[in-house]
Design a protein around this motif. Structure first.
Motif, PDB file in Angstrom:
ATOM      1  N   GLN A 140       0.590  -1.156   0.062  1.00  0.00           N
ATOM      2  CA  GLN A 140      -0.240  -0.092  -0.008  1.00  0.00           C
ATOM      3  C   GLN A 140       0.568   1.345   0.135  1.00  0.00           C
ATOM      4  OE1 GLN A 140      -2.377  -0.414   3.110  1.00  0.00           O
ATOM      5  NE2 GLN A 140      -3.928  -2.461   2.312  1.00  0.00           N
ATOM      6  N   ASP A 141       0.723   1.819   0.989  1.00  0.00           N
ATOM      7  CA  ASP A 141       1.550   3.328   1.349  1.00  0.00           C
ATOM      8  C   ASP A 141       3.117   3.194   2.077  1.00  0.00           C
ATOM      9  OD1 ASP A 141       0.528   2.790   2.862  1.00  0.00           O
ATOM     10  OD2 ASP A 141       0.082   5.002   3.815  1.00  0.00           O
ATOM     11  N   GLU A 142       3.447   1.781   2.140  1.00  0.00           N
ATOM     12  CA  GLU A 142       4.553   1.632   2.768  1.00  0.00           C
ATOM     13  C   GLU A 142       5.375   0.980   2.324  1.00  0.00           C
ATOM     14  OE1 GLU A 142       3.919   0.802   7.232  1.00  0.00           O
ATOM     15  OE2 GLU A 142       3.757  -1.176   6.335  1.00  0.00           O
ATOM     16  N   TRP A 143       6.627   0.567   2.418  1.00  0.00           N
ATOM     17  CA  TRP A 143       7.986  -0.145   2.135  1.00  0.00           C
ATOM     18  C   TRP A 143       8.230  -0.893   3.115  1.00  0.00           C
ATOM     19  CZ3 TRP A 143      10.067  -0.984  -2.530  1.00  0.00           C
ATOM     20  CH2 TRP A 143       9.916  -0.146  -4.013  1.00  0.00           C
ATOM     21  N   ARG A 144       7.985  -1.991   3.746  1.00  0.00           N
ATOM     22  CA  ARG A 144       8.420  -3.035   4.624  1.00  0.00           C
ATOM     23  C   ARG A 144       9.491  -4.146   4.364  1.00  0.00           C
ATOM     24  NH1 ARG A 144       5.214  -3.642   8.296  1.00  0.00           N
ATOM     25  NH2 ARG A 144       6.040  -5.612   9.446  1.00  0.00           N
ATOM     26  N   VAL A 145      10.636  -4.235   5.102  1.00  0.00           N
ATOM     27  CA  VAL A 145      12.178  -4.460   4.957  1.00  0.00           C
ATOM     28  C   VAL A 145      12.118  -5.934   6.058  1.00  0.00           C
ATOM     29  CG1 VAL A 145      14.422  -4.461   4.563  1.00  0.00           C
ATOM     30  CG2 VAL A 145      12.744  -2.926   3.650  1.00  0.00           C
ATOM     31  N   ASP A 146      12.027  -6.987   5.288  1.00  0.00           N
ATOM     32  CA  ASP A 146      12.936  -8.135   6.880  1.00  0.00           C
ATOM     33  C   ASP A 146      13.743  -8.627   6.753  1.00  0.00           C
ATOM     34  OD1 ASP A 146       9.464  -8.019   7.417  1.00  0.00           O
ATOM     35  OD2 ASP A 146       8.438  -9.439   5.331  1.00  0.00           O
ATOM     36  N   VAL A 147      14.707  -8.482   7.100  1.00  0.00           N
ATOM     37  CA  VAL A 147      16.115  -8.388   7.312  1.00  0.00           C
ATOM     38  C   VAL A 147      15.581 -10.615   8.419  1.00  0.00           C
ATOM     39  CG1 VAL A 147      17.895  -8.504   8.338  1.00  0.00           C
ATOM     40  CG2 VAL A 147      17.016  -6.723   7.213  1.00  0.00           C
ATOM     41  N   GLY A 148      16.404 -11.094   8.472  1.00  0.00           N
ATOM     42  CA  GLY A 148      16.552 -12.499   8.810  1.00  0.00           C
ATOM     43  C   GLY A 148      17.989 -12.893   8.857  1.00  0.00           C
ATOM     44  N   GLY A 149      18.295 -13.877   9.924  1.00  0.00           N
ATOM     45  CA  GLY A 149      19.648 -14.385  10.151  1.00  0.00           C
ATOM     46  C   GLY A 149      20.565 -13.584  11.270  1.00  0.00           C
ATOM     47  N   SER A 150      21.366 -14.083  11.050  1.00  0.00           N
ATOM     48  CA  SER A 150      22.795 -12.818  11.616  1.00  0.00           C
ATOM     49  C   SER A 150      23.596 -12.053  10.848  1.00  0.00           C
ATOM     50  CB  SER A 150      23.865 -14.268  11.903  1.00  0.00           C
ATOM     51  OG  SER A 150      23.308 -15.189  12.862  1.00  0.00           O
ATOM     52  N   LEU A 151      22.957 -10.598  11.893  1.00  0.00           N
ATOM     53  CA  LEU A 151      23.460  -9.348  10.571  1.00  0.00           C
ATOM     54  C   LEU A 151      24.594  -8.553  11.066  1.00  0.00           C
ATOM     55  CD1 LEU A 151      22.580  -7.809   8.008  1.00  0.00           C
ATOM     56  CD2 LEU A 151      20.946  -6.195   9.976  1.00  0.00           C
ATOM     57  N   VAL A 152      26.037  -9.067  10.356  1.00  0.00           N
ATOM     58  CA  VAL A 152      27.533  -8.896  10.827  1.00  0.00           C
ATOM     59  C   VAL A 152      27.686  -9.181   9.633  1.00  0.00           C
ATOM     60  CG1 VAL A 152      27.456 -10.624  11.979  1.00  0.00           C
ATOM     61  CG2 VAL A 152      27.924 -11.400   9.897  1.00  0.00           C
ATOM     62  N   PHE A 153      29.249  -7.608  10.097  1.00  0.00           N
ATOM     63  CA  PHE A 153      29.896  -7.796   8.405  1.00  0.00           C
ATOM     64  C   PHE A 153      29.711  -7.826   6.586  1.00  0.00           C
ATOM     65  CE2 PHE A 153      33.106 -10.185  10.201  1.00  0.00           C
ATOM     66  CZ  PHE A 153      34.083 -10.072   9.399  1.00  0.00           C
ATOM     67  N   VAL A 154      29.948  -8.675   7.322  1.00  0.00           N
ATOM     68  CA  VAL A 154      29.984  -9.331   5.640  1.00  0.00           C
ATOM     69  C   VAL A 154      29.060  -9.514   5.313  1.00  0.00           C
ATOM     70  CG1 VAL A 154      31.946 -10.718   6.648  1.00  0.00           C
ATOM     71  CG2 VAL A 154      30.212 -11.743   7.030  1.00  0.00           C
ATOM     72  N   GLY A 155      27.358  -9.034   5.966  1.00  0.00           N
ATOM     73  CA  GLY A 155      26.345  -8.947   5.311  1.00  0.00           C
ATOM     74  C   GLY A 155      25.080  -8.152   5.189  1.00  0.00           C
ATOM     75  N   VAL A 156      26.420  -6.350   5.659  1.00  0.00           N
ATOM     76  CA  VAL A 156      26.231  -5.319   5.509  1.00  0.00           C
ATOM     77  C   VAL A 156      25.983  -4.985   4.561  1.00  0.00           C
ATOM     78  CG1 VAL A 156      26.580  -3.422   6.080  1.00  0.00           C
ATOM     79  CG2 VAL A 156      26.356  -4.308   7.978  1.00  0.00           C
ATOM     80  N   GLY A 157      26.260  -5.129   3.431  1.00  0.00           N
ATOM     81  CA  GLY A 157      27.119  -4.459   2.193  1.00  0.00           C
ATOM     82  C   GLY A 157      25.506  -4.881   0.910  1.00  0.00           C
TER      83      GLY A 157
END
Length: 712
Positions: free
Chosen positions: A402-419
Motif C-alpha cells: 500500500q503506502d509503505e515499504w517493508r524490509v524483512d531481515v533474517g539470520g545473523s547480521l554481521v559486517f560481511v552481510g552489511v553490503g
C-alpha cells in the motif's frame, strides 16, 4: 549378580562371538594393507587385551580397522613394513599425549558430513582394490589404478567363484532365521574354504610362517625427512583417533551402561598402538562392526573385549596352520561387503535435508583421488567455509505494501552481510514510510552503524523509518547496551512482541498474527522435517501428561521437536482411574490417549509432570471449585492425592504427591501394566518449578524433588 556370574553368563559367550568375527576380518585387513598377515592378528590381540583393559569405553572392541587400510598400504609401499610398524609406535605416543591433554572430546566437533564422506571414500577404495584380489590379482591402494587393473588382467575363475560365494553368504546369512547365532564373516569364510578344498580349485591362500611368532617384524625408524615422517605419524594418530572416538560414541547409543570416557579411550588406544607397533602389528582402532556385535551378543563389562583378544592369541599360537587353507578371495569377499557398508546411503537423506551433500561429495572425491588426510582436510575446509557463510548469511526481502515499504531481515547480521542490506535499502525511493523488521539472532557493531546511518540519512531526506526488532538488538545498541550473545527468537511472550511490532491502528488478533508470523519466519525451517514425518508417520519417544497451565511449555522444557512427544494436557495433570466399562459417564479421552500411546505408538516412556504455582492444586486444597461445575467434577479424580498429604496446606507439596498418585492411576490401565511388566515401558514422575525454570524428578517413595543429573 556377582562379577564372576556376569562373566560366565554374558561376557564369556560374547567374547567367543567377537573372536569368531575378528579372525577373518583381521586377516583380510592385513592382506588389504599389504602387511604380513600375522600383523593383523597381532593387532587384534593387542587391541582386545590392551585397549580393552585401558580404554574408556567398556563395550568397544579394538583391532585392525578397515578404515586404516588405505593409509597403511601407502606407508608400506613407501617405507616398507618394519618402518610402518615404527610409525605406528610413534603414532601411539601421540595419541597418549592427545588423551592426556583432554582433546579427545574435541574430535566430536568434526562435521558428520566429513566423517561419512571419509568412510565412503575408504569404502570405495577398499572395494575397488579387493575386486582385483577377487579376480585373482593383487590389491592396489590407488582407486584409479585398481579400476585400470580390473580390465588389464584375465580373471582366475576359481577365485571369482570363491569370492562370489563369500559375498553371497555375507549378504544372505543374516536374513536366515536364527542365522545370527553364527557370525556371517565366519560362515562365509568357512563355506568358501570348503568350496575351495572340495573342488580342487587352484587359488591363492593365506600364507603364514611355519612359526607364526618368527614372522613378527622389529620396528625400524623410517628413512626420510622429519616433516615427511611426522606427517605420516600424525596421519595414523589422527585417523585412528577419529575412528575410535566416533565408534565409541556410536556404541554408547546401543546400550544403557556407563558412557565412554573419550579422553581415557584415546589414551588406551595410544598405548595399544605403541604395543602393537612394537610387536610388529597393524595400527589399532576401535571398530564399530566388532563393537556392535559385542553389545548385541550380550556383553556386560569390558571383560568380553579383553577375552576376545586372549582367544585370538591362543588361536595364533596353537591353530595357525588351519588359517593357510583360507583362500585370499574369501577374505577379499568379506572386505568388499564391509567396504560397501561403509558407503552408507542412508546418511545421504539426512545430509541432503541439512544441505551438506556438497561437503560429503568433496570429501569422498578428495579421499579417492588425493588420499585420506588430504580428502578429509579438503572436506573440513569446505565445511568450515560453509558454516561461516551460514553464520554470516543474511536474508533481505523488500516489498511495497500500500503506502509503505517493508524490509524483512533474517539470520545473523554481521559486517560481511552489511553490503547486501545497504544495497537493498538504497533502492527504496526517498520520502516514503519504511518499516524495517529485524528477525535476527545477532547484530555486530558494523551492522548497527550501517542501519543507523542509513536511517538518519533517509529521515533527513523526508522519509520515515520504523525499526521493529523482536529481540531488541537494534534498540539495545542505540541505547548504549548492545547484546553480546545470540538469542533464541522463538522464546518470549507474544504480547511483548505484539506491542513492539504492531503499532498500526485497528484491532489485532493475536492468534492470527502469531500464525502469520510462524508462516513468515519459521515455517520454511520446519517444513522438510514435518513433510518427512507426514510420510513416515509418528514414532514419539514419550507420552507426556502435564497440566494445561499456559506457563508450562512441554516441548520447550524437554527440548523436544516435532514427532518426538505425544502430549496430553488437562487441569492438574490428572489420570482418572481405569474403569472397565464403555458405558461409563467418566471422561474417556485421557484413557483413550494412554491406550493409543502404549498399544499403537508403542511409546517407551510415560511422563506425568506437575508444576509449581498450580491453580488446580490450590483449588483442590481450598475446595474452591463450585459444586455442580465440570471443574468440581474433574477435580474429584485428584481427591486421592489430597488424602495422601494428611491435611497439608502446601500446594507445592500436593503437586508433587499428585504426580506420584497419577503414576499409580496409570498402572490401573491393563495396557500400561502389561507393558511395564514386559519391560518395554517405564513410568516417570517429574515436577517443573516455574520460578527456577528447572525440571525435577519426583521420588515415588517420599515425594522428594530430585535434581536431574547428566548421563556419565
Amino acid at each position: 549378580m556377582s562379577r564372576v556370574a556376569t562373566l560366565l553368563r554374558y561376557d564369556l559367550p560374547a567374547s567367543f562371538v567377537v573372536f569368531l568375527i575378528s579372525v577373518p576380518l583381521s586377516l583380510g585387513i592385513a592382506a588389504a594393507s599389504g602387511a604380513p598377515l600375522i600383523a593383523g592378528l597381532v593387532a587384534a590381540v593387542v587391541g582386545g587385551i590392551v585397549a580393552g583393559s585401558l580404554g574408556g569405553s567398556a563395550f568397544q572392541v579394538s583391532g585392525p580397522a578397515a578404515g586404516m587400510t588405505v593409509i597403511v598400504a601407502a606407508m608400506v609401499e613407501k617405507y616398507g613394513w618394519p618402518a610402518t610398524a615404527g610409525i605406528t609406535v610413534a603414532a601411539g605416543v601421540v595419541q597418549v599425549l592427545l588423551g592426556l591433554t583432554k582433546v579427545g572430546r574435541l574430535t566430536l566437533s568434526l562435521s558428520p558430513a566429513v566423517v561419512h564422506g571419509m568412510l565412503a571414500g575408504i569404502g570405495i577404495t577398499i572395494v575397488t582394490g579387493q575386486f582385483q584380489v577377487l579376480l585373482g590379482g593383487h590389491a592396489d591402494s590407488d582407486v584409479l589404478a585398481s579400476i585400470a587393473g580390473l580390465f588389464g588382467q584375465p580373471p582366475v575363475w576359481g577365485a571369482v567363484l570363491v569370492g562370489v560365494v563369500t559375498i553371497a553368504l555375507m549378504v544372505l546369512w543374516p536374513r536366515i532365521p536364527r542365522g545370527n547365532v553364527l557370525p556371517a564373516p565366519l560362515v562365509a569364510v568357512v563355506v568358501a574354504t570348503g568350496v575351495e578344498l572340495l573342488s580342487g580349485l587352484e587359488v591363492a591362500t593365506v600364507q603364514l610362517p611355519d612359526d607364526p611368532l618368527s614372522g613378527l617384524a622389529i620396528p625400524e625408524v623410517p628413512a626420510g625427512g622429519v616433516f615427511e615422517i611426522g606427517f605420516a605419524v600424525l596421519s595414523v594418530a589422527l585417523v585412528a583417533s577419529v575412528g575410535s572416538l566416533l565408534s565409541a560414541v556410536a556404541v554408547d547409543k546401543m546400550h544403557n551402561g556407563p558412557r565412554a570416557d573419550l579422553d581415557r579411550e584415546l589414551v588406551g588406544q595410544g598405548v595399544a598402538n605403541t604395543v602393537s607397533g612394537a610387536l610388529g602389528g597393524l595400527p589399532v582402532a576401535g571398530v564399530i562392526v566388532r563393537s556392535s556385535t559385542n553389545v548385541a551378543a550380550g556383553a556386560r563389562t569390558r571383560s568380553s573385549a579383553v577375552l576376545h583378544g586372549v582367544w585370538v592369541l591362543l588361536f595364533v599360537l596353537f591353530l595357525a596352520n588351519a588359517l593357510e587353507s583360507i583362500p585370499m578371495a574369501a577374505l577379499a569377499g568379506v572386505l568388499i561387503v564391509v567396504g560397501v557398508r561403509l558407503v552408507n546411503a542412508g546418511h545421504l537423506k539426512d545430509l541432503r535435508l541439512h544441505g551438506e551433500l556438497g561437503v560429503y561429495a568433496v570429501t569422498v572425491l578428495g579421499v579417492i583421488t588425493l588420499g585420506l588426510l588430504e580428502g578429509v582436510a579438503i572436506g573440513v575446509a569446505v565445511a568450515v567455509v560453509r558454516s561461516l557463510y551460514r553464520l554470516a548469511h543474511t536474508s533481505v526481502r523488500v516489498r511495497q505494501e500500500q503506502d509503505e515499504w517493508r524490509v524483512d531481515v533474517g539470520g545473523s547480521l554481521v559486517f560481511v552481510g552489511v553490503g547486501k542490506l545497504v544495497r537493498e535499502l538504497r533502492r527504496i525511493p526517498s520520502g516514503r514510510k519504511v518499516v524495517l523488521q529485524l528477525d535476527i539472532d545477532f547484530m555486530d557493531h558494523a551492522a548497527f552503524e550501517a542501519i543507523d546511518d542509513w536511517k538518519a540519512g533517509y529521515e533527513d531526506r523526508g522519509g520515515q523509518v520504523e525499526v521493529l526488532d523482536k529481540d531488541t538488538w537494534y534498540g539495545r545498541a542505540r541505547d548504549g547496551a548492545p547484546g553480546r550473545r545470540k538469542t533464541i527468537p522463538w522464546v518470549g511472550r507474544w504480547t511483548d512482541w505484539e506491542h513492539r511490532t504492531f503499532r498500526m491502528p485497528g484491532p489485532r488478533d493475536p492468534v492470527l498474527d502469531g500464525a502469520l508470523e510462524f508462516e513468515r519466519v519459521s515455517a520454511h525451517l520446519v517444513r522438510p522435517f514435518l513433510a518427512e514425518l507426514a510420510r513416515q508417520g509418528q514414532r514419539p519417544e514419550q507420552l507426556f501428561i502435564t497440566c494445561a497451565d499456559s506457563r508450562v511449555l512441554p516441548n520447550l522444557i524437554t527440548s523436544s521437536g516435532p514427532g518426538e512427544q505425544f502430549c496430553v494436557r488437562n487441569i492438574g495433570n490428572i489420570v482418572p482411574v481405569f474403569i472397565d466399562s464403555e458405558s461409563s459417564e467418566e471422561d474417556s479421552s485421557i484413557g483413550a490417549a494412554i491406550e493409543f500411546a502404549v498399544d499403537v505408538l508403542d511409546v517407551p516412556t510415560i511422563v506425568v509432570c506437575g508444576h509449581s504455582h498450580c491453580g488446580a492444586m490450590k483449588a483442590l486444597l481450598g475446595n474452591t471449585a463450585q459444586p455442580g461445575t465440570r471443574l468440581h467434577s474433574w477435580l474429584r479424580n485428584a481427591r486421592t492425592s489430597l488424602a495422601r498429604v494428611d491435611g497439608t496446606d502446601d500446594a507445592e507439596h500436593l503437586a508433587a504427591v499428585n504426580v506420584v498418585q497419577q503414576l499409580d492411576n496409570l498402572r490401573t490401565y491393563p495396557s500400561v501394566r502389561r507393558a511395564e511388566e514386559q519391560g518395554r515401558l517405564r513410568l516417570v514422575g517429574m515436577y517443573f518449578d516455574l520460578t527456577e525454570a528447572r525440571l525435577y524428578l519426583v521420588d515415588p517413595d517420599d515425594f522428594r524433588l530430585v535434581q536431574l543429573e547428566p548421563l556419565t
